[in-house]
Design an enzyme around this catalytic site. Sequence first.
Site, PDB file in Angstrom:
ATOM      1  N   GLU B 121     -17.254   2.053 -57.665  1.00 45.25           N
ATOM      2  CA  GLU B 121     -17.875   1.832 -58.970  1.00 45.25           C
ATOM      3  C   GLU B 121     -18.835   2.944 -59.374  1.00 45.25           C
ATOM      4  OE1 GLU B 121     -17.442  -0.852 -56.982  1.00 45.25           O
ATOM      5  OE2 GLU B 121     -16.200  -2.137 -58.245  1.00 45.25           O
ATOM      6  N   HIS B 190     -20.860 -13.306 -57.830  1.00 42.91           N
ATOM      7  CA  HIS B 190     -19.899 -13.062 -58.905  1.00 42.91           C
ATOM      8  C   HIS B 190     -20.213 -13.841 -60.172  1.00 42.91           C
ATOM      9  CE1 HIS B 190     -17.707 -11.413 -55.532  1.00 42.91           C
ATOM     10  NE2 HIS B 190     -16.826 -10.901 -56.349  1.00 42.91           N
TER      11      HIS B 190
END
Lengths: 397, 392
Positions: B121, B190
């Site tokens: 990322e 998440h």
Amino acid sequence: MASLARIRPRLPRKVPFAFRGLQTSADSTQLAQDASHSEPFTVRLHEDSFRSYRTETPGLEVEVTKESLLKMYKDMTSMRRMEMAADALYKQKLIRGFCHLAIGQEAVSVGLEAGITPKDFVITAYRCHPFAVLRGGSIKGVIAELLGRVDGMSKGKGGSMHIFTKSFFGGNGIVGAQVPIGAGIAFANQYSGKPVATYAMYGDGASNQGQVFEAYNMAKLWNLPCVFVCENNKYGMGTSAERSSSNTEYFTRGDKIPGIQCNGMDIIAVKKAVEYTRDWVTSGKGPILLEFVTYRYGGHSMSDPGTTYRTREEIQRMRSTQDPIRGLQRYIEEWGLATEEELKKFDKEAKIEVDKAVEEAKASPFPSDKDLWSDIYYAGTEPAYMRGREREEVHYY
Amino acid sequence: MAPSKLSSVAKTANLAASALKNGNGSVIPNAVARSLPQAGQYQALRTTGGSSVRSASSASGTKTMTVRDALNSAIAEELDRDDDVFLMGEEVAQYNGAYKVSRGLLDRFGERRVVDTPITEMGFTGLTVGAALAGLKPICEFMTFNFAMQSIDHIINSAAKTYYMSGGKQPCNITFRGPNGAAAGVAAQHSQCYAAWYGSIPGLKVLSPYSAEDYKGLFKAAVRDPNPVVFLENEIAYGESFEVSEESLSSDFVLPIGKAKIEREGTDITMVSHTRNVMHCLEAAKLLEEQYGVKAEVINLRSIKPLDVPTIVESVKKTNHLITVEAGFPAFGVGSEICAQIMESEAFDYLDAPVERCTGCEVPTPYAKELEDFAFPDTEIVMRASRKVLSL
């Protein structure tokens, strides 16, 4: 000043790779043919000017011209003068906050510029003043930026670490962040089919950031035309390379990406390595690592005297024996391209040029409160208003 | 087409566009009785097939579209429109997107335009920002915005601040997109809403769409906006269907950034919300009308930054009551910001009761459904807050 190369007995050519060290003398290049005042001529770098990883070293023969050598001398002198002026202005408390000077490392910035074209791209970290000037900026623009004036290259909004030109993407204050950004610039050039190189520069300190390795991986995976340049000045702030890096051979840290280590104090070697890596990436061979072994004379920043983690003797030795400007001066004089007096004239001109730039920068106005609100969003696409410090202090666009 | 024949959505777009052009912050009332989307289509996220774009229509002839298809067509249209636009992220190409949002795009546009990345990322966010600085218009997809915490430095320090730091020399036209907030049963790491995080940063624009039309019109606006835009999607919404206007099917359909949408007009209480919580507000508004005869006005923020405060203020001046509904953590959240903005505006004098905030709980999101159900606001929570504000 004695050249190390000339007083040291030549090493036998067959010494195994692992035992050969890079030498970082600034003046060990020799004429390979008579120097010419009008035609290009060939010089030969010291045989330990480069080391390589997964590739051949660049050749030692370099074609130079009197004109290019004198230009490099002038540029290095101007850059040093500019950094010295910044040092003085900082000490007069006219420059705020951060200020990182590149005195001692001039061969890297000027040598890089000498080896690339205006169409290539460069991005570096916070020690960025010389690149900003050489990539199309001006000394006045840099000094005015440091002084926080409207004529600063970023209108006084960026300061020392945030200066940009069309082909220079800063100036980044987050150590290591510029490396994947550099890979992205290379990606954009590959995407758009532009046959140019991007030089993504970082220091030995930044080399341990995870995102540097993430950038290496994507660059190799996608064959990006990116040269990852480790400007190894041996200290990341106050931590020596040996104390920060399990592998201090920065040119070998790209895994499958080949690497070149280069004497970063001899500007002719720097130029050669830059040309070699530029050819590499623009001929479709993918990325390459390039480590310049160099040295900063001053501290990490203006708040660092630079002497708590290294000895004064070490700094003095580097200054007196491996200075890149004195090295090039020696070539120019020994090869009969200019006399000491002529070079001193250049020194004087550089001083005048920088003094004039400082005066002009000082004459530039400070930004006004309306400048606070511009350039947050692209002109014409701003929100209706932005809030100030209290509810009635609101700027409407 | 005669103005009277324009759909309400198209009117909104036109009015808002002209309001933006004229620089006035006028409110755009827009009465839309929208059918409520079916919740709980989470399983659909796991499917690989599905309806093709623009083909879905109900028996009555009203077109409906899933958020996934709206987004897919928006990305496709922008890729088609401008060669400088490319999509990059994890599993966006060969896998067709972790949530199938980019389904078919690799086949249509090729691997130059639709680029799979390694799981890296920080690296690919920095790389896309670099590409944007060099003049391209990347769409940087995060499999979820939770993973963007790895790379938030590039979103904020590299993308949002460079234009300012360079004195306006260096624009950064990039869109960061991906699912944000809680899905279902995916636990704490998440399930977090980042609206407040990104919404606090000058230099960023932050969008949080609710309906399929929002997704389409706002996404296209994000790609075309020359600033870095954070586009916060919702995983559960991907499978939800919404009625869409004919106009929204056009490749020219763009919604203005920074304008909220009044999803339901009312006179008694203002509900301000974003993303799927708008649905809870619409459900609660219906119940309030049925049970108490109360007419609630529901504002779908659409844009977190800029926040359309004038629309909220005008609504509060009419209804004199305000609640905010979001799924983010309560502290320093979107609701907190709206409260502060109302305190600082003339709307404060029009309030007949303190503002109530409905938010996610101040707990890391739990896994078990029995716990998770308590962690986020639902229609009943919106009802509870409304009753309190209205003293019902």
